[in-house]
Design a protein around this motif. Structure first.
Motif, short mmCIF file in Angstrom:
data_model
loop_
_atom_site.label_atom_id
_atom_site.label_comp_id
_atom_site.label_asym_id
_atom_site.label_seq_id
_atom_site.Cartn_x
_atom_site.Cartn_y
_atom_site.Cartn_z
N LYS A 208 15.69 0.14 -1.72
CA LYS A 208 15.02 -0.96 -2.42
C LYS A 208 13.60 -1.16 -1.91
N ILE A 209 13.15 -0.26 -1.03
CA ILE A 209 11.85 -0.43 -0.39
C ILE A 209 10.72 0.02 -1.31
N ARG A 210 9.83 -0.91 -1.60
CA ARG A 210 8.69 -0.66 -2.48
C ARG A 210 7.48 -1.41 -1.94
N GLU A 211 6.32 -0.79 -1.97
CA GLU A 211 5.09 -1.42 -1.51
C GLU A 211 3.95 -1.11 -2.47
N GLN A 212 2.99 -2.00 -2.51
CA GLN A 212 1.76 -1.77 -3.26
C GLN A 212 0.58 -1.82 -2.31
N GLY A 213 -0.47 -1.08 -2.65
CA GLY A 213 -1.67 -1.14 -1.84
C GLY A 213 -2.37 0.20 -1.77
N PRO A 214 -3.37 0.31 -0.91
CA PRO A 214 -4.13 1.55 -0.79
C PRO A 214 -3.28 2.69 -0.21
N LEU A 215 -3.41 3.85 -0.83
CA LEU A 215 -2.81 5.09 -0.31
C LEU A 215 -3.94 6.08 -0.09
N LEU A 216 -3.92 6.74 1.05
CA LEU A 216 -4.93 7.75 1.39
C LEU A 216 -4.27 9.12 1.44
N ILE A 217 -4.85 10.07 0.70
CA ILE A 217 -4.36 11.45 0.76
C ILE A 217 -5.05 12.15 1.93
N THR A 218 -4.26 12.78 2.78
CA THR A 218 -4.79 13.47 3.95
C THR A 218 -4.45 14.95 3.88
N HIS A 219 -4.94 15.70 4.84
CA HIS A 219 -4.66 17.15 4.82
C HIS A 219 -3.21 17.45 5.17
N TRP A 220 -2.48 16.42 5.66
CA TRP A 220 -1.06 16.65 5.96
C TRP A 220 -0.13 15.90 5.01
N GLY A 221 -0.65 14.93 4.23
CA GLY A 221 0.22 14.18 3.35
C GLY A 221 -0.36 12.85 2.92
N PHE A 222 0.40 11.77 3.13
CA PHE A 222 0.00 10.43 2.71
C PHE A 222 -0.14 9.50 3.90
N SER A 223 -1.19 8.68 3.87
CA SER A 223 -1.40 7.63 4.85
C SER A 223 -1.89 6.40 4.10
N ARG B 2 3.28 0.44 5.64
CA ARG B 2 4.21 -0.68 5.45
C ARG B 2 5.60 -0.17 5.07
N CYS B 3 5.65 0.83 4.19
CA CYS B 3 6.95 1.42 3.84
C CYS B 3 7.64 2.01 5.06
N SER B 4 6.87 2.67 5.91
CA SER B 4 7.46 3.28 7.10
C SER B 4 8.05 2.23 8.03
N ALA B 5 7.43 1.05 8.08
CA ALA B 5 7.94 -0.02 8.93
C ALA B 5 9.26 -0.56 8.39
N TRP B 6 9.29 -0.86 7.09
CA TRP B 6 10.50 -1.43 6.50
C TRP B 6 11.67 -0.45 6.55
#
Length: 404
Positions: free
Chosen positions: A216-231, A237-241
């Motif tokens: 049920k974990i969902r978040e909104q906000g800035p997403l940054l694409i990096t050379h390894w994935g997503f930050s 916030r998703c990683s914390a929940w």
């Protein structure tokens, strides 16, 4: 009275800064590394996200994946408003940004470090570096601290404020007291997408809605694409929940991205119908009609099978449906994580029901206190982890002095 503080991080130093010199105590801070307040130094990109512009305790406590009920009791004693007053009364003005994060007006974490350090020195606090604690032994009237270098220190009261540990075995000296420890797992980490073509867009940011599939974990906000994935904040916030659940999945899971944040199928189909009518002669890849960065828009069109040089009027059903799916629910398989810069945070630590929130004192061990990330409290990004550190440290400092 001799007070020993384990750890020269945010919680340890803030506690020392709140034990007045005229109380007649000897206060020593023992730090295992060669520097103090290092996480304060690097947080917020070197600006120090001191706290959050939120003064409703219920709302504030809801920003902590673990420790919410405990914090409802402690934040009433020392919350963000108290943090702001504490620093401002010592000449440090804080400012709130649009997302609620609060920083010193100098935009320099050294301002916060200098303020805390000045109070510590005014209080006559002694700081000893390269003092790694091996054992904490109870004795009549206090504790004996045994360090890796062979030295010892006899303390009447001990505040453990050494931060969280990434490995369970690093809590061995606390378990030996004995003290129950909730198994630590990482929180606040980025998502690895090995070999995924989206990583070719590194450096691009977008406002998204992000969901972890099967939860049920969902978040909104800035997403940054990096050379390894997503930050970016939404990912962190998703990683914390989902910290414990993702750990149990060995950090292999699926994440769904809505690149248009809050649009749904009906709204998007209406938008596309309008574009086919009003912009029918325009090339689809000429410009993004949804405010997405150009390179991201071109990538999404390629992933959807929209041929180059296609005009809106000529868009056929199959690529249109695929484009809608990718814009609203593009699926990515995450395999692994990366710690977010140097701002390492764990969930886990000292079991909260073993701590009295009114004093931060152990319920089992007299004269032993806990504050900061060593406890099983962790917040999402935005200044919440620092606020927990200031809160617990202030309560512990007041309690130790009062009991003395």
């Amino acid at each position: 009275m001799k007070i020993a503080i384990i750890g020269a991080g945010a919680a340890g130093c803030f506690a020392a800064a709140n034990i007045p010199a005229n109380a007649g105590h000897e206060v020593r801070v023992f730090e295992k590394t060669g520097k103090a307040l290092q996480k304060v130094k690097v947080s917020g990109g070197g600006r120090c996200n001191v706290t959050h512009n939120c003064f409703d305790i219920e709302e504030l406590a809801a920003r902590y994946p673990r420790g919410r009920q405990f914090l409802k009791k402690t934040l009433h004693r020392f919350g963000p408003a108290d943090t702001i007053r504490w620093f401002e009364s010592r000449g440090v003005q804080l400012k709130a940004e649009s997302d609620g994060r609060m920083f010193p007006v100098t935009d320099d974490s050294q301002t916060i470090i200098d303020c805390i350090w000045k109070e510590m020195m005014r209080n006559g606090v002694q700081v000893q570096y390269n003092k790694s604690l091996n054992a904490l032994e109870s004795r009549p009237g206090g504790y004996t601290l045994r360090f890796a270098d062979g030295s010892t220190y006899e303390a009447d009261k001990v505040l453990v404020a050494c931060g969280g540990f990434p490995k369970d075995e690093q809590y061995a000296w606390l378990r030996a007291i004995p003290q129950t420890i909730e198994t630590p797992v990482p929180s606040l980490f980025t998502f690895n997408l090995p070999g995924n073509p989206v990583t070719s867009l590194m450096g691009i940011a977008a406002e998204v809605s992000l969901k972890i599939a099967g939860t049920k974990i969902r978040e909104q906000g800035p997403l940054l694409i990096t050379h390894w994935g997503f930050s970016g904040p939404a990912v962190l916030r998703c990683s914390a929940w989902a910290a414990r659940e993702l750990h149990d999945r060995n950090y292999t899971f699926t994440v769904l991205i809505n690149w248009l944040k809050d649009k749904d199928d009906d709204t998007l189909r209406t938008d596309i119908k309008r574009l086919r009518t009003e912009e029918g002669k325009q090339l689809i890849d000429h410009k993004s009609p949804f405010g997405l960065p150009r390179r991201l828009w071109e990538y999404l069109l390629q992933e959807s099978g929209v041929p180059e040089q296609t005009r809106w009027a000529d868009l056929t059903a199959a690529p249109q449906n695929k484009m809608i799916e990718n814009l609203l629910r593009q699926s990515f398989t995450v395999k692994g994580k990366t710690t977010f810069k140097e701002e390492f945070v764990t969930c886990g630590g000292v079991r909260l029901k073993d701590i009295d929130p009114a004093t931060m004192q152990s319920r089992q061990h007299p004269s032993l206190y806990f504050a900061g990330e060593i406890t099983d409290v962790d917040g999402i990004t935005g200044g919440f982890n620092f606020q927990n550190a200031w809160t617990g440290a202030w309560i512990a400092a007041q309690s130790m002095v009062k009991e003395a």
